[in-house]
Every structure is written in C-alpha cells, then in structure tokens.
Motif scaffolding. Structure first.
Motif, PDB file in Angstrom:
ATOM      1  N   ARG A 179       0.815  -1.214   0.000  1.00 27.28           N
ATOM      2  CA  ARG A 179       0.000   0.000   0.000  1.00 27.28           C
ATOM      3  C   ARG A 179       0.848   1.264   0.000  1.00 27.28           C
ATOM      4  O   ARG A 179       0.359   2.341  -0.283  1.00 27.28           O
ATOM      5  CB  ARG A 179      -0.934  -0.008   1.219  1.00 27.28           C
ATOM      6  N   VAL A 180       2.121   1.148   0.313  1.00 29.02           N
ATOM      7  CA  VAL A 180       3.092   2.244   0.395  1.00 29.02           C
ATOM      8  C   VAL A 180       2.750   3.176   1.563  1.00 29.02           C
ATOM      9  O   VAL A 180       3.494   3.271   2.523  1.00 29.02           O
ATOM     10  CB  VAL A 180       3.206   3.038  -0.925  1.00 29.02           C
ATOM     11  N   PHE A 181       1.612   3.887   1.507  1.00 31.05           N
ATOM     12  CA  PHE A 181       1.200   4.756   2.609  1.00 31.05           C
ATOM     13  C   PHE A 181      -0.084   4.204   3.216  1.00 31.05           C
ATOM     14  O   PHE A 181      -1.005   3.806   2.492  1.00 31.05           O
ATOM     15  CB  PHE A 181       0.944   6.179   2.112  1.00 31.05           C
ATOM     16  N   THR A 182      -0.149   4.183   4.527  1.00 28.23           N
ATOM     17  CA  THR A 182      -1.368   3.730   5.195  1.00 28.23           C
ATOM     18  C   THR A 182      -2.268   4.892   5.589  1.00 28.23           C
ATOM     19  O   THR A 182      -3.481   4.727   5.719  1.00 28.23           O
ATOM     20  CB  THR A 182      -1.044   2.907   6.452  1.00 28.23           C
ATOM     21  N   ASP A 183      -1.685   6.060   5.786  1.00 27.31           N
ATOM     22  CA  ASP A 183      -2.468   7.231   6.172  1.00 27.31           C
ATOM     23  C   ASP A 183      -1.621   8.474   5.952  1.00 27.31           C
ATOM     24  O   ASP A 183      -0.497   8.392   5.456  1.00 27.31           O
ATOM     25  CB  ASP A 183      -2.927   7.133   7.634  1.00 27.31           C
ATOM     26  N   ILE A 184      -2.176   9.615   6.301  1.00 24.35           N
ATOM     27  CA  ILE A 184      -1.419  10.864   6.345  1.00 24.35           C
ATOM     28  C   ILE A 184      -1.355  11.291   7.800  1.00 24.35           C
ATOM     29  O   ILE A 184      -2.386  11.430   8.460  1.00 24.35           O
ATOM     30  CB  ILE A 184      -2.095  11.973   5.514  1.00 24.35           C
ATOM     31  N   ASP A 185      -0.154  11.485   8.319  1.00 24.45           N
ATOM     32  CA  ASP A 185       0.046  11.946   9.694  1.00 24.45           C
ATOM     33  C   ASP A 185       0.453  13.412   9.669  1.00 24.45           C
ATOM     34  O   ASP A 185       1.493  13.756   9.093  1.00 24.45           O
ATOM     35  CB  ASP A 185       1.139  11.130  10.387  1.00 24.45           C
ATOM     36  N   PHE A 186      -0.361  14.243  10.311  1.00 26.79           N
ATOM     37  CA  PHE A 186      -0.065  15.673  10.394  1.00 26.79           C
ATOM     38  C   PHE A 186       0.231  16.070  11.835  1.00 26.79           C
ATOM     39  O   PHE A 186      -0.319  15.504  12.785  1.00 26.79           O
ATOM     40  CB  PHE A 186      -1.263  16.502   9.934  1.00 26.79           C
ATOM     41  N   ALA A 187       1.067  17.091  11.984  1.00 26.84           N
ATOM     42  CA  ALA A 187       1.235  17.799  13.256  1.00 26.84           C
ATOM     43  C   ALA A 187       0.593  19.171  13.116  1.00 26.84           C
ATOM     44  O   ALA A 187       0.619  19.787  12.050  1.00 26.84           O
ATOM     45  CB  ALA A 187       2.712  17.951  13.592  1.00 26.84           C
ATOM     46  N   SER A 188       0.007  19.647  14.214  1.00 28.68           N
ATOM     47  CA  SER A 188      -0.570  20.986  14.236  1.00 28.68           C
ATOM     48  C   SER A 188      -0.456  21.530  15.655  1.00 28.68           C
ATOM     49  O   SER A 188       0.029  20.844  16.563  1.00 28.68           O
ATOM     50  CB  SER A 188      -2.029  20.959  13.774  1.00 28.68           C
ATOM     51  N   TYR A 189      -0.901  22.748  15.832  1.00 29.28           N
ATOM     52  CA  TYR A 189      -0.900  23.368  17.151  1.00 29.28           C
ATOM     53  C   TYR A 189      -2.276  23.255  17.799  1.00 29.28           C
ATOM     54  O   TYR A 189      -3.307  23.271  17.111  1.00 29.28           O
ATOM     55  CB  TYR A 189      -0.514  24.840  17.051  1.00 29.28           C
ATOM     56  N   GLY A 190      -2.276  23.175  19.125  1.00 30.54           N
ATOM     57  CA  GLY A 190      -3.537  23.099  19.854  1.00 30.54           C
ATOM     58  C   GLY A 190      -4.457  24.273  19.574  1.00 30.54           C
ATOM     59  O   GLY A 190      -5.683  24.133  19.619  1.00 30.54           O
ATOM     60  N   LYS A 191      -3.897  25.434  19.270  1.00 30.61           N
ATOM     61  CA  LYS A 191      -4.721  26.610  18.991  1.00 30.61           C
ATOM     62  C   LYS A 191      -5.549  26.436  17.720  1.00 30.61           C
ATOM     63  O   LYS A 191      -6.524  27.173  17.498  1.00 30.61           O
ATOM     64  CB  LYS A 191      -3.847  27.863  18.883  1.00 30.61           C
ATOM     65  N   CYS A 192      -5.171  25.471  16.879  1.00 32.21           N
ATOM     66  CA  CYS A 192      -5.921  25.206  15.643  1.00 32.21           C
ATOM     67  C   CYS A 192      -7.012  24.154  15.843  1.00 32.21           C
ATOM     68  O   CYS A 192      -7.852  23.966  14.954  1.00 32.21           O
ATOM     69  CB  CYS A 192      -4.970  24.701  14.550  1.00 32.21           C
ATOM     70  N   ARG A 193      -7.017  23.489  16.977  1.00 33.15           N
ATOM     71  CA  ARG A 193      -7.868  22.311  17.190  1.00 33.15           C
ATOM     72  C   ARG A 193      -9.346  22.594  16.960  1.00 33.15           C
ATOM     73  O   ARG A 193     -10.048  21.830  16.288  1.00 33.15           O
ATOM     74  CB  ARG A 193      -7.641  21.767  18.600  1.00 33.15           C
ATOM     75  N   ASP A 194      -9.842  23.679  17.533  1.00 32.62           N
ATOM     76  CA  ASP A 194     -11.280  23.941  17.493  1.00 32.62           C
ATOM     77  C   ASP A 194     -11.797  24.201  16.087  1.00 32.62           C
ATOM     78  O   ASP A 194     -12.983  24.010  15.819  1.00 32.62           O
ATOM     79  CB  ASP A 194     -11.631  25.134  18.392  1.00 32.62           C
ATOM     80  N   ARG A 195     -10.919  24.618  15.194  1.00 37.11           N
ATOM     81  CA  ARG A 195     -11.333  24.903  13.817  1.00 37.11           C
ATOM     82  C   ARG A 195     -11.058  23.754  12.856  1.00 37.11           C
ATOM     83  O   ARG A 195     -11.464  23.810  11.692  1.00 37.11           O
ATOM     84  CB  ARG A 195     -10.613  26.161  13.321  1.00 37.11           C
ATOM     85  N   MET A 196     -10.399  22.720  13.343  1.00 34.12           N
ATOM     86  CA  MET A 196      -9.938  21.675  12.435  1.00 34.12           C
ATOM     87  C   MET A 196     -11.078  20.794  11.917  1.00 34.12           C
ATOM     88  O   MET A 196     -11.060  20.366  10.758  1.00 34.12           O
ATOM     89  CB  MET A 196      -8.876  20.817  13.122  1.00 34.12           C
ATOM     90  N   ILE A 197     -12.065  20.502  12.746  1.00 33.29           N
ATOM     91  CA  ILE A 197     -13.167  19.645  12.300  1.00 33.29           C
ATOM     92  C   ILE A 197     -13.902  20.294  11.129  1.00 33.29           C
ATOM     93  O   ILE A 197     -14.165  19.654  10.103  1.00 33.29           O
ATOM     94  CB  ILE A 197     -14.136  19.342  13.458  1.00 33.29           C
ATOM     95  N   ALA A 198     -14.211  21.583  11.268  1.00 32.28           N
ATOM     96  CA  ALA A 198     -14.903  22.290  10.185  1.00 32.28           C
ATOM     97  C   ALA A 198     -14.036  22.342   8.930  1.00 32.28           C
ATOM     98  O   ALA A 198     -14.548  22.215   7.802  1.00 32.28           O
ATOM     99  CB  ALA A 198     -15.276  23.699  10.633  1.00 32.28           C
ATOM    100  N   PHE A 199     -12.725  22.529   9.113  1.00 33.92           N
ATOM    101  CA  PHE A 199     -11.838  22.554   7.949  1.00 33.92           C
ATOM    102  C   PHE A 199     -11.899  21.230   7.202  1.00 33.92           C
ATOM    103  O   PHE A 199     -12.080  21.210   5.967  1.00 33.92           O
ATOM    104  CB  PHE A 199     -10.394  22.846   8.370  1.00 33.92           C
ATOM    105  N   PHE A 200     -11.737  20.123   7.916  1.00 31.92           N
ATOM    106  CA  PHE A 200     -11.726  18.832   7.230  1.00 31.92           C
ATOM    107  C   PHE A 200     -13.098  18.494   6.645  1.00 31.92           C
ATOM    108  O   PHE A 200     -13.179  17.866   5.581  1.00 31.92           O
ATOM    109  CB  PHE A 200     -11.219  17.731   8.151  1.00 31.92           C
ATOM    110  N   GLN A 201     -14.167  18.923   7.287  1.00 29.83           N
ATOM    111  CA  GLN A 201     -15.495  18.743   6.692  1.00 29.83           C
ATOM    112  C   GLN A 201     -15.590  19.481   5.361  1.00 29.83           C
ATOM    113  O   GLN A 201     -16.161  18.972   4.391  1.00 29.83           O
ATOM    114  CB  GLN A 201     -16.578  19.240   7.654  1.00 29.83           C
ATOM    115  N   SER A 202     -14.991  20.657   5.303  1.00 27.44           N
ATOM    116  CA  SER A 202     -15.008  21.427   4.059  1.00 27.44           C
ATOM    117  C   SER A 202     -14.191  20.754   2.963  1.00 27.44           C
ATOM    118  O   SER A 202     -14.370  21.050   1.774  1.00 27.44           O
ATOM    119  CB  SER A 202     -14.482  22.845   4.301  1.00 27.44           C
ATOM    120  N   GLN A 203     -13.310  19.842   3.359  1.00 28.76           N
ATOM    121  CA  GLN A 203     -12.480  19.105   2.406  1.00 28.76           C
ATOM    122  C   GLN A 203     -13.009  17.682   2.176  1.00 28.76           C
ATOM    123  O   GLN A 203     -12.305  16.835   1.636  1.00 28.76           O
ATOM    124  CB  GLN A 203     -11.034  19.055   2.903  1.00 28.76           C
TER     125      GLN A 203
END
Length: 271
Positions: free
Chosen positions: A70-94
């Motif tokens: 499969r080569v890649f099993t997933d995508i692993d990202f790092a982010s900051y905690g200050k971005c957490r609350d907005r991340m769900i809406a961002f990924f929903q938009s994607q």
C-alpha cells in the motif's frame, strides 16, 4: 452534505480499492495549502515527509521494502492546539469526517479523519506523546510542508520497541540528511543533545536505538558499503555530541535509578 460513511482501517480496505501512492502525496500538499489559506497549520510526518524531503533517495527507500504494497497507510499531520477547534470544520469542508469514538477518547491530543480520497488522516496537536514526547510547539514553522528532519528522526529514536520499519526510516534519514547545529536543511544534533541532557529516559532509549540501528545495517543488503559507512559515521557523531553535552541535575539523579523502574511512557494506540 456529507454522506454517512463507515470508517475502515487502511488494512481493512482491499488492495484493488486502495488509493495509489501519488494520491496520498498530492492530497497531502493540497490539504496543507488549503489549511494555510484558512490560517491553519498542518505539517506532514512519517514516510510522506521523507518523500518530500529526499526525492533523490525514494528509489532506495522503496527498495528497502519498508513500505509494503500500500506504500502509505495514512497521512500523519502535526498541528498546534490553537488550531484544534477549527480543524473539524476545515476537514469537513475538504470532504472528510471525524472518527467520533477517537474524538471522545483522544480529542485533546489527536483527531482522526476519514474520507474518499485517502482512508485515514491523523492530526496530532502540540506533541507526539508516545514512549517519549516529541514537542512541536514553536517548531512547525521550520518547514512549509513537513515537520523538521530533526523531529522526524526523534520520532523514531523515542520508540522503546523499535521495529524493522522504523529502523529503516531512521537509516534513510541519517543517510540523506546532514548533521548540523541548527534545523536549517539538516538534523539539528545540538537540539537532540539538549533534549537528551534533560531527560535520562529519552537519552537511554535514544542511545540504545542508535546502537540497534548501527548493528542492523549489516542485515540490510540493499545498502552499499558506502551507505553503511555514512550512516555509521553520523550515528557516531550524534552519540558523541549527546555524550559531550553537560547533563542536568535531574538527569544525573534519574541515571542513578537506571532501568530498575520504567524510564518511558507505556502507550496503547487507538483502534
């Protein structure tokens, strides 16, 4: 409106349905760009980061047989905690949905998303908290797409039960990246040594793993003698830098206890 989809672990998806490696590489860059437009930070980790950093070494990386079908099993990202609350809406938009059980169990430190383009995306906030924590705070601006080469290597060195795949990742990093005294275009040996000087447990795991990686080179037939020598030389240089860095009082006290008590955090992955 998002349709209801069932989350499946990558290994549960038949190979004929599985996204091609180039889909992972393209989708990672697309998500980083789109997040940036919305003032969010995403930096990729793991094998995808190695592909971005070292295109000249990708053929060797694949021939190490570290990545599997499969080569890649997933995508692993790092982010900051200050971005957490907005991340769900961002990924929903994607067009990605959040895995709700993981959100309940791990939501403060980690989100898991799934969708049609790639089966699984992990986002870790502020740190990677496994056997020894890798802190991201103040370090995600070092590269526009990836976590630093330094932190990529630390993620491998912190694993108490390091396996063959993780050792091969470390070998590629040590072969391809120069050792430096800053994070600019290389592995910051001084930063690693400073971390080790404050934490005897992390020091012990790191030095043990560097020895394991060095010994394991003899069993990786695809590497040339020149490759092995280059990796061994960097391991020796890194160990020397770590050993020569003055240790804190806390380090010295913990060193007296040694391995009589656990020196690392026990972890159990979500699943």
């Amino acid at each position: 409106m998002l349709s209801e989809k069932r989350f499946r672990l990558p290994k549960e998806i038949p190979l004929e349905e599985y996204p091609k490696p180039e889909v992972f590489l393209e989708e990672t860059r697309r998500l980083i760009r789109e997040a940036q437009k919305q003032g969010l930070i995403l930096r990729v980790m793991g094998p995808i980061a190695i592909h971005y950093y070292f295109p000249d070494y990708i053929d060797l990386y694949h021939r190490l047989e570290r990545l599997g079908e499969r080569v890649f099993t997933d995508i692993d990202f790092a982010s900051y905690g200050k971005c957490r609350d907005r991340m769900i809406a961002f990924f929903q938009s994607q067009s990605y949905e959040i895995e709700k059980r993981a959100l309940l169990l791990l939501g403060k430190e980690r989100h898991i998303y799934f969708g049609d383009r790639v089966p699984m995306i992990d986002v870790f906030y502020d740190r990677l908290a496994y056997n020894h924590p890798i802190e991201f705070r103040g370090r995600l601006e070092l590269h526009p797409e990836c976590i630093s080469m330094t932190d990529l290597l630390l993620q491998k060195l912190q694993i108490v039960q390091i396996n063959d795949k993780d050792m091969k990742d470390a070998m590629i990093l040590l072969l391809a990246a120069p050792l430096r005294e800053t994070d600019q275009d290389g592995i910051n040996a001084r930063y690693i040594a400073k971390l080790m000087a404050e934490d005897w447990g992390f020091y012990y795991t790191t030095m043990t793993n560097l020895d394991k990686i060095k010994a394991g080179l003899e069993h990786v037939s695809i590497l040339t003698e020149e490759n092995r020598r280059a990796i061994k030389d960097k391991i020796d240089q890194l160990k020397e830098t770590i050993e020569n860095t003055p240790k804190s009082a806390k380090w010295k006290l913990r060193a007296k206890v040694g391995t009589r008590v656990p020196w690392y955090n026990e972890v159990s992955d979500w699943g």
